[in-house]
Design a protein around this motif. Structure first.
Motif, PDB file in Angstrom:
ATOM      1  N   ASN A 268       0.836  -1.215   0.000  1.00 25.69           N
ATOM      2  CA  ASN A 268       0.000   0.000   0.000  1.00 25.69           C
ATOM      3  C   ASN A 268       0.860   1.250   0.000  1.00 25.69           C
ATOM      4  OD1 ASN A 268      -2.436  -1.250  -0.080  1.00 25.69           O
ATOM      5  ND2 ASN A 268      -2.853  -1.095   2.117  1.00 25.69           N
TER       6      ASN A 268
ATOM      7  N   TYR B 173       0.274   3.983  -2.783  1.00 26.40           N
ATOM      8  CA  TYR B 173      -0.321   5.297  -2.501  1.00 26.40           C
ATOM      9  C   TYR B 173       0.735   6.364  -2.204  1.00 26.40           C
ATOM     10  CZ  TYR B 173      -4.456   2.411  -2.275  1.00 26.40           C
ATOM     11  OH  TYR B 173      -5.448   1.544  -2.613  1.00 26.40           O
TER      12      TYR B 173
ATOM     13  N   ASP C 136       4.900   6.355   4.808  1.00 29.12           N
ATOM     14  CA  ASP C 136       5.174   6.879   3.467  1.00 29.12           C
ATOM     15  C   ASP C 136       4.874   8.361   3.469  1.00 29.12           C
ATOM     16  OD1 ASP C 136       2.371   7.500   2.466  1.00 29.12           O
ATOM     17  OD2 ASP C 136       2.133   5.382   3.051  1.00 29.12           O
TER      18      ASP C 136
ATOM     19  N   ARG D 157     -12.742   1.059   0.245  1.00 31.03           N
ATOM     20  CA  ARG D 157     -11.642   1.762  -0.406  1.00 31.03           C
ATOM     21  C   ARG D 157     -11.717   3.238  -0.028  1.00 31.03           C
ATOM     22  NH1 ARG D 157      -9.798   1.526  -5.559  1.00 31.03           N
ATOM     23  NH2 ARG D 157      -7.823   1.274  -4.480  1.00 31.03           N
TER      24      ARG D 157
ATOM     25  N   ASN E 127      -9.388   8.837  -1.233  1.00 29.35           N
ATOM     26  CA  ASN E 127      -8.136   9.272  -1.876  1.00 29.35           C
ATOM     27  C   ASN E 127      -7.779   8.337  -3.031  1.00 29.35           C
ATOM     28  OD1 ASN E 127      -7.608   7.082  -0.284  1.00 29.35           O
ATOM     29  ND2 ASN E 127      -5.677   7.841   0.582  1.00 29.35           N
TER      30      ASN E 127
ATOM     31  N   THR F 207      -8.521  -3.883  -4.436  1.00 31.86           N
ATOM     32  CA  THR F 207      -9.654  -4.754  -4.105  1.00 31.86           C
ATOM     33  C   THR F 207     -10.305  -4.389  -2.776  1.00 31.86           C
ATOM     34  OG1 THR F 207      -8.143  -6.274  -3.031  1.00 31.86           O
ATOM     35  CG2 THR F 207      -8.675  -6.717  -5.333  1.00 31.86           C
TER      36      THR F 207
ATOM     37  N   LEU G  37      -6.058  -4.169   3.846  1.00 29.32           N
ATOM     38  CA  LEU G  37      -6.057  -3.746   5.247  1.00 29.32           C
ATOM     39  C   LEU G  37      -6.979  -4.625   6.088  1.00 29.32           C
ATOM     40  CD1 LEU G  37      -5.980   0.165   5.050  1.00 29.32           C
ATOM     41  CD2 LEU G  37      -4.136  -1.403   5.660  1.00 29.32           C
TER      42      LEU G  37
HETATM   43  P1  ADP Z   1      -6.813  -1.437  -1.724  1.00 28.48           P
HETATM   44  O1  ADP Z   1      -5.425  -0.871  -1.541  1.00 28.48           O
HETATM   45  O2  ADP Z   1      -6.818  -2.620  -2.603  1.00 28.48           O
HETATM   46  O3  ADP Z   1      -7.778  -0.399  -2.079  1.00 28.48           O
HETATM   47  P2  ADP Z   1      -6.637  -1.898   1.096  1.00 28.48           P
HETATM   48  O4  ADP Z   1      -7.518  -2.611   2.060  1.00 28.48           O
HETATM   49  O5  ADP Z   1      -5.208  -2.300   1.071  1.00 28.48           O
HETATM   50  O6  ADP Z   1      -7.302  -1.967  -0.313  1.00 28.48           O
HETATM   51  O7  ADP Z   1      -6.644  -0.392   1.465  1.00 28.48           O
HETATM   52  C1  ADP Z   1      -7.889   0.218   1.719  1.00 28.48           C
HETATM   53  C2  ADP Z   1      -7.789   1.702   1.426  1.00 28.48           C
HETATM   54  O8  ADP Z   1      -6.913   2.319   2.375  1.00 28.48           O
HETATM   55  C3  ADP Z   1      -7.187   2.047   0.137  1.00 28.48           C
HETATM   56  O9  ADP Z   1      -8.165   2.021  -0.914  1.00 28.48           O
HETATM   57  C4  ADP Z   1      -6.626   3.426   0.360  1.00 28.48           C
HETATM   58  O10 ADP Z   1      -7.597   4.348   0.159  1.00 28.48           O
HETATM   59  C5  ADP Z   1      -6.233   3.390   1.801  1.00 28.48           C
HETATM   60  N1  ADP Z   1      -4.787   3.187   2.022  1.00 28.48           N
HETATM   61  C6  ADP Z   1      -4.221   2.064   2.430  1.00 28.48           C
HETATM   62  N2  ADP Z   1      -2.898   2.259   2.588  1.00 28.48           N
HETATM   63  C7  ADP Z   1      -2.646   3.557   2.313  1.00 28.48           C
HETATM   64  C8  ADP Z   1      -1.491   4.389   2.313  1.00 28.48           C
HETATM   65  N3  ADP Z   1      -0.262   3.898   2.619  1.00 28.48           N
HETATM   66  N4  ADP Z   1      -1.585   5.667   1.969  1.00 28.48           N
HETATM   67  C9  ADP Z   1      -2.812   6.165   1.662  1.00 28.48           C
HETATM   68  N5  ADP Z   1      -3.940   5.448   1.645  1.00 28.48           N
HETATM   69  C10 ADP Z   1      -3.871   4.148   1.959  1.00 28.48           C
END
Ligand code: ADP
Length: 654
Positions: free
Chosen positions: A551, A555, A578, A597, A600, A609, A613
């Protein structure tokens, strides 16, 4: 051309729709409730009016019967004597004269018996001596024999003149004595009873002599005599002597009392009925009249012989007619007023004009009065209505609340369903995209290898490597989907073993550097020099750390710097930071849910997907830890995995 996606009912729209439905239902309910209340109030008013009407009818009937009973006495020859009593008179009047029962009941009469005066010229010689020659002893000598006359009129005239001459001759006590004798006589002087004339003359003389005490005493007796009806007087004579007496007593002429009002009533009967020829034969009548503020009710029966009338003063009316009717149990809850007109009560409680009142007018009931009926305690009726209204309003409020609650819960359930459906459908399209990307690159490189035999070995190698990366990516994707499915179903067993969080993190970072296509990224990894023991499933925890790294890369936006740090405190912390897009504050809790999701990610068009998280949270939770995030939009995010510290592994201790 892209096919347009059919418009779906969004959760927001669902809420608006349900709010509108609830608003319409509640408005309809409130409107119906208000109508019901108005109707109830009208019914209550009608019910009260019916009760008042019934009470008025009952009162009229009862009063009518009592009057009838008294009227019957007028028709029976003996009844006339029977009814005569306190505050009640019977008058028998005919053109020939008037008789009032009981005797002396009133202080004055419309007609008085003929005067029994002496002939006017009898005293002419004595009056000449008195007035022309001022020879009072001469006049006294002439009058003395006349005062001994057997004729009451002559005797009265002589005594009065004798007293006058004695006074003028300076013999007041003899004058008073003469007036005493006059007072005992039965004759009249100028039509006025001798007794009254004598007492009045004595008072005048006492006033002249300045004998104040005696004057007051005699004036009091005269006043009482006038009031008791002792002399048969006409109205003017009565009022004249009463006024004179009041002046001697130093007081206002007395206000008309009940007896005077009855006397006025007798005059009315005489003037209106007794002396008027042409009354219908055998007629009956009822009338309520007010004389100087006192109400007198007159019932009469007229025949060819004359009129017999019953005159009832206020006390009799109250005692014999009103009280027996108004105090019955059936009417005790009403305020009944009897009056000549609606606002001129003669008895009963004065009507309260601002309350609903039922009036039975005299012209309709044949009673001598209007009868007005109101509720005695209108507050009681209002209270019971207010109580019913409270119950209704409470019931209505309950129904409204129920409608609102039902609509709210139904709306919430539906919008959740819709949100879940939306998430799922977004998930399917995201997963398809995730599959399509590595598949496309595999297809491209395979085609290159198949179609071009002349590819130099290093390019061929690059193709194979790219194919391998795509395959790994696909495998990882499939693996993570299957893992997530197993985790969700509770079928993923965690094999706990003592681990060093620092070593685990370093390994994951190293693998990530090699396997992911994150070229150009600086991943700075800081771990404590000594082991950081934890108990956990190596593969699962590595997966969680990998997801955070993945992630962070995804991102990072334009930033190319990632920092990984392991804290040796308890709980043990693995932080991945990050300097990328960051997370909007409203998303910070939501992004840990499955398929969720962040706004952002959606806004930046980054595919995903929404299970990364959710997996991290599941794994960390299964290890008794938690995952948190600190972030500022546009400045980056720090995800922290916190795990309970584990036993020391002696093998790795340095
Ligand atoms: P996905 O990345 O496939 O959308 P995740 O469950 O990994 O699903 O993440 C859920 C949401 O959390 C992401 O859609 C994003 O909006 C946010 N996110 C996760 N990690 C970060 C990050 N390092 N920086 C910014 N937003 C993040």
């Amino acid at each position: 051309m892209m096919a347009r996606r059919p418009e779906r009912l969004s959760p927001g729209r669902t809420v608006i729709l349900f709010a509108a439905v609830a608003a319409v239902s509640v408005t309809a309910l409130v409107w119906m409730g208000a109508r019901l209340l108005t109707q109830e109030r009208a019914l209550e008013a009608q019910r009260l009016q019916e009760r008042r009407e019934a009470a008025a009818d009952r009162a009229v009937a009862a009063l009518g019967q009592l009057l009838l009973a008294d009227e019957r006495r007028l028709t029976s020859p003996r009844g006339v004597d029977v009814v005569a009593g306190d505050d009640l008179l019977v008058v028998v009047a005919s053109p020939a004269g008037i008789r009032v029962l009981p005797a002396n009941a009133v202080p004055f009469y419309p007609v008085v018996p003929a005067a029994r005066d002496a002939p006017a010229d009898l005293f002419s010689s004595a009056e000449r001596l008195e007035f022309a020659e001022r020879d009072h002893p001469g006049a006294i000598a002439l009058l003395r024999p006349l005062a001994l006359s057997g004729d009451p009129g002559v005797k009265a005239g002589a005594e009065l003149r004798l007293a006058r001459n004695l006074r003028k001759a300076g013999r007041p006590d003899e004058a008073l004595e003469a007036l005493n004798r006059l007072a005992r006589g039965t004759g009249t002087v100028s039509g006025v009873p001798a007794g009254l004339v004598a007492r009045s003359a004595r008072c005048l003389l006492l006033q002249e002599l300045g004998r104040g005490d005696q004057l007051r005493q005699e004036a009091r007796e005269l006043h009482d005599g006038l009031g008791s009806g002792r002399w048969t007087l006409d109205r003017d004579t009565y009022l004249h002597y009463m006024g004179q007496t009041s002046r001697w007593l130093g007081q206002e002429p007395p206000a008309a009392d009940g007896r005077q009002a009855l006397a006025e009533g007798v005059c009315w009967v005489w003037a209106t009925l007794g002396a008027t020829p042409g009354l219908p034969m055998e007629s009956m009548g009822r009338r309520s009249l007010r004389f100087n503020g006192t109400a007198v009710t007159i019932l009469w029966r007229a025949s060819a012989d004359g009129v017999t009338a019953l005159l009832a003063g206020p006390r009799y009316q109250q005692r014999r007619w009103f009280a027996p009717v108004f105090t019955t149990s059936e009417l005790s809850s009403f305020r009944i007023s009897v009056g000549n007109r609606r606002n001129d009560p003669i008895d009963g409680a004065p009507p309260v004009t601002d309350l609903p009142t039922t009036v039975r007018s005299a012209s309709v009931t044949a009673l001598p009065w209007d009868v007005s009926v109101t509720m005695a305690n209108p507050g009681d009726a209002l209270d019971s209505f207010a109580q019913r209204r409270r119950v209704m309003v409470f019931g209505l409020a309950l129904v409204v609340l129920f409608v609102i609650a039902a609509t709210y819960f139904a709306g919430r359930a539906l919008s959740r369903e819709l949100a879940a459906a939306t998430l799922q459908s977004d998930f399917v399209s995201a997963v398809s995209h995730e599959f399509r990307t590595p598949l496309t690159s595999m297809t491209q490189f395979t085609e290159m290898l198949v179609e071009d035999d002349t590819l130099p070995p290093d390019e061929r190698r690059a193709c194979y490597e790219a194919q391998e990366r795509a395959t790994r990516r696909l495998a990882r994707l499939v693996e993570s989907l299957l893992d997530f499915g197993r985790m969700e179903a509770g079928a993923r067993p965690y094999r706990r073993e003592p681990l060093d969080a620092g070593e685990l993190t370093e390994t994951v970072v190293e693998e990530f550097r090699q396997e992911s296509g994150c070229r150009g990224f600086t991943i700075e990894c800081t771990v404590p020099r000594r082991p950081v023991p934890i108990d956990g499933d190596r593969e699962a925890l590595a997966q969680a750390a990998w997801n955070l790294l993945d992630n962070a890369v995804k991102y990072s936006g334009d930033s190319r710097s990632i920092r990984v740090e392991v804290g040796a405190e308890d709980p043990v912390a693995i932080r991945v930071s990050d300097r990328g897009l960051g997370i909007t504050p409203g998303d910070e809790r939501r992004i840990f849910k499955k398929f969720a999701r962040g706004s952002n990610a959606v806004a930046a068009g980054i595919k995903g997907t929404g299970i990364g998280l959710a997996m991290v949270r599941h794994i960390v939770g299964a290890h008794g830890g938690r995952v948190t995030v600190e972030s500022r939009p546009g400045e980056g995010s720090t995800f922290t995995i916190e795990l309970p510290a584990g036993r020391m592994n002696p093998c790795r201790e340095s």
